[in-house]
Design an enzyme around this catalytic site. Structure first.
Site, PDB file in Angstrom:
ATOM      1  CE  LYS A 108      86.298 134.640  -0.525  1.00  0.00           C
ATOM      2  NZ  LYS A 108      85.202 133.966  -1.251  1.00  0.00           N
ATOM      3  N   GLY A 161      82.288 136.282   0.388  1.00  0.00           N
ATOM      4  CA  GLY A 161      80.944 135.966  -0.056  1.00  0.00           C
ATOM      5  C   GLY A 161      80.992 134.862  -1.089  1.00  0.00           C
ATOM      6  CE  LYS A 170      86.021 130.479   0.895  1.00  0.00           C
ATOM      7  NZ  LYS A 170      85.959 130.247  -0.568  1.00  0.00           N
ATOM      8  CB  SER A 229      84.879 124.716  -5.448  1.00  0.00           C
ATOM      9  OG  SER A 229      85.699 124.671  -4.296  1.00  0.00           O
ATOM     10  NE  ARG A 230      91.205 127.993  -8.111  1.00  0.00           N
ATOM     11  CZ  ARG A 230      91.866 129.123  -7.921  1.00  0.00           C
ATOM     12  NH1 ARG A 230      93.171 129.113  -7.837  1.00  0.00           N
ATOM     13  NH2 ARG A 230      91.228 130.265  -7.803  1.00  0.00           N
TER      14      ARG A 230
END
Length: 327
Positions: free
Chosen positions: A109, A137, A192, A256-257
């Site tokens: 991503k 996703g 995102k 989440s980093r």
């Protein structure tokens, strides 16, 4: 009958390894290229990637190897699971082994910030490829590998091929839907991470759930606006639950980093200090954040993302950043 007899996965980190276990349900042979010899040895000796995905059994029809020619030989689909800023180097290194007409799917991503190319545009430099696209996703690697429910969307420039690719990934617990909107999926997957920085910034500033939710909602609107300016389909952001789900997971998950890095910035830490806290792991949001400058040139307004970009470059203070997030 399987759509594919062999699929290759380039990248043996947590996500590449998790995807290999999913693919093994529908594909007779899955080959994974690993850079680290200890990963290959671990899988051969214990059927486990103890370095990146400990505790998860690697199925017998999945082979890990450092031999790129062996991994790619005869593969009808190649799944690239490397950081986007390394993707061109990987394509240059491995393209000579790619079978003619092979489907090329990016599972990373981001955007190549030196050229602003999307992942599928990088993959197209491999002349042997037959169809090109990406998947995204709300997919935490360990949860997918453990068989916990998740969804994803795979977008390719040939619809029938996207349908076949989605079938190869789909299991009872991992639902993958096909799409033709490659631009929407790739821009959504990249931006995102920046919105997650903003969500984490709210956590670091201790703004509470109400303010954080507003920032997340506005951030999603900015993703849609940016993607639409590049030709994404407007209904993809309504129909594809995996796109919104990916945004929410990255903004909310304690693992989440991107969210954790934003939280560090909200607490007053410098970019260098925030990255140090990741112990060498990549923060995709900071890798991608300068894409805001491209959208500025296109006259696309992204106030939340631009505020985080200015903060990361030291142009504004965190108090000024907060004011701009809530304007």
């Amino acid at each position: 009958m399987a759509d594919f007899e062999k699929v290759a996965v380039v990248g043996a980190g947590a996500w590449g390894s998790a995807l290999s276990t999913v693919l093994s349900r529908n594909v007779p042979r899955v080959s994974v290229w690993a850079r680290e010899s200890e990963v290959v040895d671990s899988v051969r000796e214990r059927r486990e990637n103890s370095l990146f995905l400990p505790g998860i059994e690697i199925p017998r029809n999945v082979e890990f190897s450092q031999d790129s020619g062996r991994v790619l030989d005869g593969a009808q689909m190649v799944v690239w699971v490397v950081p986007v800023h390394f993707l061109q180097n990987a394509v240059n290194e491995f393209s000579k082994y790619v079978s003619p007409g092979a489907i090329m799917i990016n599972a990373g991503k981001g955007i190549e910030t030196s050229t602003w190319r999307r992942p599928s545009e990088i993959l197209r430099t491999c002349a042997a490829g037959g169809a090109f696209g990406s998947m995204m996703g709300p997919n935490i690697a360990f949860e997918v590998a453990q068989g916990k429910y998740a969804e994803a969307v795979v977008a390719l420039d040939v619809h029938d091929v996207a349908v076949s690719a989605a079938r190869a990934f789909t299991t009872d617990a991992f639902k993958v839907r096909p799409s033709d909107d490659v631009v929407g999926v790739e821009i959504g997957a990249a931006l995102k991470n920046i919105v997650a920085l903003a969500a984490g910034f709210c956590d670091g500033m201790k703004l509470g759930a109400n303010a954080k939710s507003i920032v997340m909602a506005r951030g999603f609107q900015e993703i849609y606006r940016a993607a639409a300016s590049l030709g994404a389909w407007s209904d993809s952001f309504i129909k594809e639950s995996a796109i919104l789900g990916d945004v929410l997971t990255t903004c909310i998950s304690p693992d989440s980093r991107n969210r954790r890095t934003g939280e560090q910035l909200g607490m007053g830490k410098s970019v260098q200090e925030a990255l140090k806290a990741l112990n060498g792991r990549v923060c995709a949001g900071l890798e991608t954040i300068r894409i805001c400058r491209m959208f500025e040139k296109l006259n696309v307004k992204l106030p939340i993302m631009t505020a985080l970009c200015d903060l990361s470059e030291g142009k504004i203070t965190r108090r000024e950043c907060l004011k701009r997030l809530l304007e």
